[in-house]
Design a protein around this motif. Structure first.
Motif, PDB file in Angstrom:
ATOM      1  N   LEU A 228      34.039 -53.482  23.207  1.00  0.00           N
ATOM      2  CA  LEU A 228      33.795 -54.915  23.252  1.00  0.00           C
ATOM      3  C   LEU A 228      32.716 -55.242  22.229  1.00  0.00           C
ATOM      4  CD1 LEU A 228      33.705 -55.652  27.104  1.00  0.00           C
ATOM      5  CD2 LEU A 228      35.655 -55.881  25.539  1.00  0.00           C
ATOM      6  N   VAL A 229      32.834 -56.415  21.593  1.00  0.00           N
ATOM      7  CA  VAL A 229      31.895 -56.739  20.519  1.00  0.00           C
ATOM      8  C   VAL A 229      31.351 -58.159  20.645  1.00  0.00           C
ATOM      9  CG1 VAL A 229      32.983 -55.144  18.893  1.00  0.00           C
ATOM     10  CG2 VAL A 229      33.708 -57.533  18.949  1.00  0.00           C
ATOM     11  N   GLY A 230      30.155 -58.342  20.044  1.00  0.00           N
ATOM     12  CA  GLY A 230      29.567 -59.655  19.866  1.00  0.00           C
ATOM     13  C   GLY A 230      29.232 -60.385  21.147  1.00  0.00           C
ATOM     14  N   GLU A 231      29.321 -61.705  21.068  1.00  0.00           N
ATOM     15  CA  GLU A 231      28.952 -62.556  22.201  1.00  0.00           C
ATOM     16  C   GLU A 231      29.768 -62.241  23.441  1.00  0.00           C
ATOM     17  OE1 GLU A 231      26.759 -65.457  24.210  1.00  0.00           O
ATOM     18  OE2 GLU A 231      26.421 -64.475  22.275  1.00  0.00           O
ATOM     19  N   SER A 232      31.029 -61.911  23.264  1.00  0.00           N
ATOM     20  CA  SER A 232      31.875 -61.591  24.419  1.00  0.00           C
ATOM     21  C   SER A 232      31.406 -60.325  25.128  1.00  0.00           C
ATOM     22  CB  SER A 232      33.330 -61.434  23.970  1.00  0.00           C
ATOM     23  OG  SER A 232      33.829 -62.652  23.455  1.00  0.00           O
ATOM     24  N   ALA A 233      30.891 -59.361  24.365  1.00  0.00           N
ATOM     25  CA  ALA A 233      30.332 -58.155  24.982  1.00  0.00           C
ATOM     26  C   ALA A 233      29.097 -58.505  25.801  1.00  0.00           C
ATOM     27  CB  ALA A 233      29.984 -57.130  23.908  1.00  0.00           C
TER      28      ALA A 233
ATOM     29  N   ILE B 254      24.550 -57.733   7.252  1.00  0.00           N
ATOM     30  CA  ILE B 254      25.238 -59.012   7.322  1.00  0.00           C
ATOM     31  C   ILE B 254      25.604 -59.257   8.788  1.00  0.00           C
ATOM     32  CG2 ILE B 254      27.288 -60.294   6.591  1.00  0.00           C
ATOM     33  CD1 ILE B 254      27.284 -58.545   4.038  1.00  0.00           C
ATOM     34  N   PRO B 255      25.272 -60.419   9.348  1.00  0.00           N
ATOM     35  CA  PRO B 255      25.573 -60.677  10.762  1.00  0.00           C
ATOM     36  C   PRO B 255      27.040 -60.433  11.089  1.00  0.00           C
ATOM     37  CG  PRO B 255      24.108 -62.365   9.917  1.00  0.00           C
ATOM     38  CD  PRO B 255      24.514 -61.530   8.728  1.00  0.00           C
ATOM     39  N   GLY B 256      27.254 -59.726  12.189  1.00  0.00           N
ATOM     40  CA  GLY B 256      28.608 -59.354  12.593  1.00  0.00           C
ATOM     41  C   GLY B 256      28.967 -57.932  12.246  1.00  0.00           C
ATOM     42  N   ARG B 257      28.139 -57.283  11.434  1.00  0.00           N
ATOM     43  CA  ARG B 257      28.423 -55.906  11.040  1.00  0.00           C
ATOM     44  C   ARG B 257      28.363 -54.971  12.240  1.00  0.00           C
ATOM     45  NH1 ARG B 257      25.317 -50.714  10.920  1.00  0.00           N
ATOM     46  NH2 ARG B 257      26.187 -49.503   9.187  1.00  0.00           N
ATOM     47  N   VAL B 258      29.338 -54.093  12.342  1.00  0.00           N
ATOM     48  CA  VAL B 258      29.348 -53.017  13.333  1.00  0.00           C
ATOM     49  C   VAL B 258      29.413 -51.708  12.566  1.00  0.00           C
ATOM     50  CG1 VAL B 258      30.611 -51.924  15.221  1.00  0.00           C
ATOM     51  CG2 VAL B 258      30.438 -54.419  15.116  1.00  0.00           C
TER      52      VAL B 258
ATOM     53  N   ASP C  48      18.939 -58.417  11.498  1.00  0.00           N
ATOM     54  CA  ASP C  48      19.985 -58.721  10.521  1.00  0.00           C
ATOM     55  C   ASP C  48      19.519 -59.846   9.604  1.00  0.00           C
ATOM     56  OD1 ASP C  48      20.316 -61.150  11.876  1.00  0.00           O
ATOM     57  OD2 ASP C  48      22.160 -60.532  12.883  1.00  0.00           O
ATOM     58  N   GLU C  49      20.401 -60.393   8.804  1.00  0.00           N
ATOM     59  CA  GLU C  49      20.014 -61.417   7.839  1.00  0.00           C
ATOM     60  C   GLU C  49      19.501 -62.699   8.492  1.00  0.00           C
ATOM     61  OE1 GLU C  49      22.512 -60.517   3.780  1.00  0.00           O
ATOM     62  OE2 GLU C  49      23.177 -62.159   5.069  1.00  0.00           O
ATOM     63  N   HIS C  50      19.848 -62.904   9.747  1.00  0.00           N
ATOM     64  CA  HIS C  50      19.341 -64.072  10.467  1.00  0.00           C
ATOM     65  C   HIS C  50      18.067 -63.758  11.245  1.00  0.00           C
ATOM     66  CE1 HIS C  50      23.664 -65.927  10.520  1.00  0.00           C
ATOM     67  NE2 HIS C  50      23.069 -66.039   9.349  1.00  0.00           N
ATOM     68  N   GLY C  51      17.624 -62.512  11.168  1.00  0.00           N
ATOM     69  CA  GLY C  51      16.428 -62.100  11.899  1.00  0.00           C
ATOM     70  C   GLY C  51      16.697 -61.641  13.314  1.00  0.00           C
TER      71      GLY C  51
ATOM     72  N   VAL D 198      30.159 -50.717  22.798  1.00  0.00           N
ATOM     73  CA  VAL D 198      29.824 -52.100  22.477  1.00  0.00           C
ATOM     74  C   VAL D 198      29.338 -52.160  21.036  1.00  0.00           C
ATOM     75  CG1 VAL D 198      29.319 -52.918  24.810  1.00  0.00           C
ATOM     76  CG2 VAL D 198      27.520 -51.777  23.499  1.00  0.00           C
ATOM     77  N   GLY D 199      29.681 -53.243  20.355  1.00  0.00           N
ATOM     78  CA  GLY D 199      29.226 -53.453  18.992  1.00  0.00           C
ATOM     79  C   GLY D 199      28.651 -54.840  18.826  1.00  0.00           C
ATOM     80  N   ASN D 200      27.592 -54.951  18.035  1.00  0.00           N
ATOM     81  CA  ASN D 200      26.962 -56.243  17.787  1.00  0.00           C
ATOM     82  C   ASN D 200      26.576 -56.927  19.102  1.00  0.00           C
ATOM     83  OD1 ASN D 200      26.019 -58.194  15.918  1.00  0.00           O
ATOM     84  ND2 ASN D 200      27.852 -59.435  16.231  1.00  0.00           N
ATOM     85  N   LEU D 201      26.084 -56.128  20.047  1.00  0.00           N
ATOM     86  CA  LEU D 201      25.682 -56.632  21.370  1.00  0.00           C
ATOM     87  C   LEU D 201      24.412 -57.458  21.236  1.00  0.00           C
ATOM     88  CD1 LEU D 201      26.199 -56.432  24.520  1.00  0.00           C
ATOM     89  CD2 LEU D 201      24.569 -54.518  24.475  1.00  0.00           C
TER      90      LEU D 201
END
Length: 342
Positions: A124-129, A229-233, A77-80, A99-102
């Motif tokens: 479930l998505v992101g850091e919580s996933a 873009i970071p966070g995109r699912v 992603d944009e942050h690498g 899961v999204g943005n795992l």
């Protein structure tokens, strides 16, 4: 995978007249990811459930980093950072795990199954996933690779081109930001992304498995859009978009421009067409044509299978993409099949 000298039959199929003979069991997946197909088939042959077959087949692609677009080490992603999306759906019970943005977990499809089997949630998505996955016993690992780091460094050197921003300042066409909202006239309706379609950058594996008892399962796995873009699912973990399964009708799985395709729930729509008695190929074509009314040049494809083992596929013709390759394994054997885009 497979025996030495294993070479699947390659069939070129006309989009207008293709009608596959119904045979069970059936494994079908997007793109010529042969090892994933074989792993799913071997799982069925050894007594595994359709759920097991989809999980093992998609896991094979995650392990092999199929075309760099599935699994760890690709599509930064944009942050690498590489993050993963995945979904699995049980057509007998209409249960879903996704899961999204795992982050930091390699086995995305297995985490998706854990969401289905060990929670009352569907997505479930992101850091919580990632925390959920660690609590379920999955190993936390770095998902970057030399390849993904190189892709990101090259992108930065080109002033972050291409990217997914619009209607911002400074101009997303000439800088890396940070961006702020641009007031005033927006871009033309239905503006397509600046990305050039690369047919060698396939993205999602979507897989459908139907066993002898006609239990149907569908699954997806991807590392998403490069430079997102970071966070995109994307569409892959969204039920009805990336995939859908109902053992009373059939299943479908999509691949391509997820941010466009998810707006139409193409996999759900294709299954509903098959429920009405439509042949799989026709169902696939109709959902592609529906999207084309709004986005004539979008990049995308879909595979469909009905409950008796009939199957089909369709794709949207765009620059650099005139045919879609997908894999099929049924009692007749394994074949890489090709359909002309519409």
């Amino acid at each position: 995978m497979g025996s030495p000298g294993y070479v699947p039959l390659i069939l070129a199929l006309s989009a207008s007249c293709f009608r596959a003979a119904a045979q069970l069991p059936l494994v079908i997946n997007t793109w010529p990811f042969k090892d994933a197909t074989q792993r799913a088939w071997d799982t069925l042959h050894s007594g595994g459930l359709a759920l097991d077959a989809v999980e093992k087949g998609c896991s094979q692609c995650e392990f092999e980093q199929c075309d760099g677009t599935v699994g760890y080490g690709g599509s930064p992603d944009e942050h690498g950072e590489t993050t993963l999306d995945a979904m699995i759906m049980n057509g007998n019970t209409i249960e879903v795990g996704a899961v999204g943005n795992l982050r930091r977990i390699k086995s995305a499809i297995s985490v998706a199954r854990a969401v289905m089997e060990h929670s009352s949630h569907s997505l479930l998505v992101g850091e919580s996933a990632s925390i959920f996955a660690q609590n379920m016993g999955f190993l936390s690992e770095d998902l970057t690779s030399n390849t993904s780091l190189s892709i990101h460094a090259e992108w930065l050197s080109k002033k972050c081109q291409p990217n997914y921003w619009k209607n911002v300042f400074p101009s997303a066409k000439t800088s890396c930001g940070p961006y702020k909202r641009k007031e005033g006239q927006w871009s033309k309706r239905h503006r397509m992304p600046a990305h050039v379609v690369d047919v060698h950058n396939h993205d999602t594996i979507g897989m459908i498995v139907i066993d002898k008892s006609r239990s149907i399962v569908a699954g997806t796995s991807t590392n998403g859009a490069t430079h997102k873009i970071p966070g995109r699912v994307g569409d892959s973990p969204i039920v009805g978009a990336g995939a859908y399964a109902d053992s009373t009708a059939g299943a479908a799985a999509a691949t391509g421009m997820g941010d466009i395709m998810m707006r139409f729930l193409p996999s759900y729509q294709a299954v509903e067409y098959m429920r009405l008695g439509m042949e799989p190929t026709t169902a696939c074509q109709k959902v592609i044509a529906r999207i084309q009314k709004y986005y004539p040049k979008f990049f995308g494809a879909i595979i469909c299978a009905n409950r008796t083992g009939g199957y089909g596929a369709a794709c949207s013709k765009c620059p650099g993409f005139n045919q879609f390759h997908f894999m099929v394994h049924n009692p007749s054997g394994t074949s890489e099949q090709i359909v002309d885009c519409i």
